[in-house]
Design a protein around this motif. Structure first.
Motif, PDB file in Angstrom:
ATOM      1  N   PHE A  35       5.092   1.614   1.157  1.00 21.92           N
ATOM      2  CA  PHE A  35       6.419   2.544   0.039  1.00 21.92           C
ATOM      3  C   PHE A  35       6.597   3.973   0.869  1.00 21.92           C
ATOM      4  O   PHE A  35       7.855   3.864   0.694  1.00 21.92           O
ATOM      5  N   LEU A  36       6.226   4.633   1.572  1.00 15.40           N
ATOM      6  CA  LEU A  36       6.886   5.630   1.947  1.00 15.40           C
ATOM      7  C   LEU A  36       7.672   5.767   2.618  1.00 15.40           C
ATOM      8  O   LEU A  36       8.512   6.346   3.762  1.00 15.40           O
ATOM      9  N   ASP A  37       7.526   4.404   3.944  1.00 12.76           N
ATOM     10  CA  ASP A  37       8.564   3.825   4.581  1.00 12.76           C
ATOM     11  C   ASP A  37      10.039   4.361   4.423  1.00 12.76           C
ATOM     12  O   ASP A  37      10.626   4.074   4.536  1.00 12.76           O
ATOM     13  N   ILE A  38      10.148   3.501   2.827  1.00  5.99           N
ATOM     14  CA  ILE A  38      11.449   2.439   1.949  1.00  5.99           C
ATOM     15  C   ILE A  38      12.011   4.272   1.535  1.00  5.99           C
ATOM     16  O   ILE A  38      12.621   4.531   1.219  1.00  5.99           O
ATOM     17  N   TYR A  39      10.808   5.126   1.109  1.00  6.20           N
ATOM     18  CA  TYR A  39      11.274   6.266   0.121  1.00  6.20           C
ATOM     19  C   TYR A  39      11.676   7.001   0.914  1.00  6.20           C
ATOM     20  O   TYR A  39      12.999   7.922   0.952  1.00  6.20           O
ATOM     21  N   ASN A  68       0.885  -0.945   0.339  1.00  2.10           N
ATOM     22  CA  ASN A  68      -0.135  -0.434  -0.042  1.00  2.10           C
ATOM     23  C   ASN A  68       0.882   0.931   0.129  1.00  2.10           C
ATOM     24  O   ASN A  68       2.350   1.324   0.130  1.00  2.10           O
ATOM     25  N   LEU A  69       0.307   2.504   0.039  1.00  2.72           N
ATOM     26  CA  LEU A  69       1.178   3.724   0.193  1.00  2.72           C
ATOM     27  C   LEU A  69       2.618   3.542   1.198  1.00  2.72           C
ATOM     28  O   LEU A  69       3.462   4.608   0.743  1.00  2.72           O
ATOM     29  N   GLU A 121      -5.322   7.091  -2.311  1.00  3.78           N
ATOM     30  CA  GLU A 121      -5.749   6.114  -1.508  1.00  3.78           C
ATOM     31  C   GLU A 121      -7.404   6.502  -0.534  1.00  3.78           C
ATOM     32  O   GLU A 121      -8.307   5.670  -0.111  1.00  3.78           O
ATOM     33  N   GLY A 122      -7.523   7.521  -0.479  1.00  6.63           N
ATOM     34  CA  GLY A 122      -7.960   8.405   0.166  1.00  6.63           C
ATOM     35  C   GLY A 122      -9.383   8.384  -0.279  1.00  6.63           C
ATOM     36  O   GLY A 122      -9.668   8.654  -1.673  1.00  6.63           O
ATOM     37  N   ASP A 148       1.263  15.781   0.259  1.00  2.00           N
ATOM     38  CA  ASP A 148       1.482  14.026  -0.993  1.00  2.00           C
ATOM     39  C   ASP A 148       1.780  13.567   0.916  1.00  2.00           C
ATOM     40  O   ASP A 148       1.679  13.872   2.572  1.00  2.00           O
ATOM     41  N   SER A 149       2.477  12.159   0.769  1.00  2.00           N
ATOM     42  CA  SER A 149       2.515  11.564   2.297  1.00  2.00           C
ATOM     43  C   SER A 149       1.412  10.774   2.427  1.00  2.00           C
ATOM     44  O   SER A 149       0.403  10.944   1.917  1.00  2.00           O
ATOM     45  N   SER A 150       0.802  10.537   3.533  1.00  2.00           N
ATOM     46  CA  SER A 150       0.121   9.056   4.347  1.00  2.00           C
ATOM     47  C   SER A 150      -0.763  10.246   4.031  1.00  2.00           C
ATOM     48  O   SER A 150      -1.475  10.734   4.508  1.00  2.00           O
ATOM     49  N   GLU A 151      -2.057   9.324   2.906  1.00  2.00           N
ATOM     50  CA  GLU A 151      -3.421  10.016   2.776  1.00  2.00           C
ATOM     51  C   GLU A 151      -4.169   9.535   4.023  1.00  2.00           C
ATOM     52  O   GLU A 151      -5.638  11.041   4.282  1.00  2.00           O
TER      53      GLU A 151
END
Ligand code: HPA
Ligand code: ZN
Length: 325
Positions: free
Chosen positions: A58-62, A54-55, A199-200, A167-170
């Motif tokens: 990805f964000l954790d690795i990015y 999920n988003l 995702e939102g 941006d970031s976690s939606e």
């Protein structure tokens, strides 16, 4: 379709996070240059880690990957590598997001980030003939106060970026949380855009339009769940900067064959094709077009409309838009 058709079409990219263009090879080179130890053996191990559910996964690795970016030269090299890819894909204009908080929270000065990115953009105008704008994007998982601090630090340099994004976690971080900081940015003459409906829910797209007063919606693919919203987007020709590979990698759609970009295009929506975070999602602009041709049987007429939409939806002056459309 003959794949050379859309390769040769001039295109604009409108949804691209510069931190998302950090290829594993450059990540290793910068880690070495800056004396940083990466938690990966080699570039293959990095690529193997790019399996997202999920988003957030990805964000954790990015955000971790962005830790190798330390000096202006690092940001310059990152941006220049992306601009060379633009040249290959005939992306003649690009509007690039950067996430200052990802860097200022690690003690890197806003000016260091801006200097490096902006330096590469200036050189690309001269040496590659590629035009560009920068968009400062706020991280929505951080408090409103942090967004205000970021805007304060950025405003003395506001001649060097054209707009603000979100941006970031939606999920759980609706646009309404950033109504005040967007109002301040708009009053300073900056153009507002926001990620919404990735995702939102469609309600977040309504908020982005009505409360943040955005000029474009980034992603917006969940608008198709709300017919009244779809009708509004079509009527207003509100652009949606869609990112096909990203949506499959982050499981917004299970397969590219299920993606709604071409049905939204055919319904009259101003949708565009973009690569989002190409180093993480498996391809740059033309790879995304190629995917649409392969998996969704995109026609030449559809490809031509997507490319024309990318200029229509850009923040180029009207005469320059027209020249490319
Ligand atoms: N969505 C939200 N935040 C992001 C993305 C995205 O697609 N890419 C980089 N930050
Ligand atoms: Zn994005």
């Amino acid at each position: 379709m003959d794949m050379t058709f859309f390769r040769n079409l001039p295109k604009a990219e409108l949804h691209l996070h510069i931190e998302g263009t950090l290829e594993p090879e450059l990540m290793f080179a910068l880690a070495e240059r800056n004396g940083i130890k990466l938690p990966y053996e080699d570039t293959e191990a990095i690529r193997r880690a790019y399996q997202f559910s999920n988003l957030q996964s990805f964000l954790d690795i990015y955000y971790a990957g962005a830790g190798v970016l330390q000096t202006s030269r690092d940001f310059y090299d990152l941006t220049w590598a992306y601009l060379e890819r633009c040249k290959e894909d005939n992306v003649v204009h690009t509007e690039i997001f950067f996430d200052p908080q990802t860097h200022t929270d690690r003690g890197i000065a806003f000016e260091t980030v801006l200097e490096g990115i902006d330096g590469a953009l200036a050189d690309a105008r001269k040496k590659l003939g590629i035009t560009s704008h920068l968009i400062l994007s706020f991280l929505r998982h951080l408090p409103e106060e942090s967004a205000f601090e970021t805007l304060e630090a950025a405003l003395p340099h506001k001649d060097r970026f054209i707009g603000v994004g979100l941006d970031s976690s939606e999920a759980g971080f609706p646009p309404e949380m950033f109504e005040r900081v967007f109002e301040k940015a708009r009053k300073a003459g900056l153009i507002p855009v926001a990620h919404a409906g990735e995702e939102g829910p469609p309600a977040y797209i309504h908020q982005a339009l009505d409360l943040l007063k955005v000029a474009r919606i980034d992603h917006g693919v969940r608008a198709s769940e709300d017919p009244a919203l779809m009708a509004r987007l079509i009527k207003e020709r509100m652009p949606l900067t869609v990112c096909p590979f990203s949506n499959v990698k982050l499981k917004v759609f299970e397969r590219l064959a299920d993606h709604n970009i071409l049905s939204m295009l055919d319904a009259g929506a101003c949708v565009t094709v973009n690569s989002d975070d190409p180093a993480y999602f498996g391809g740059y602009m033309n790879a995304n077009f190629e995917g649409l041709a392969r998996e969704l049987n995109m026609t030449e007429a559809q490809a031509r409309r997507l490319a024309a939409n990318s200029f229509e939806a850009s923040f180029l002056p009207e005469v320059e838009k027209r020249a490319w459309m």
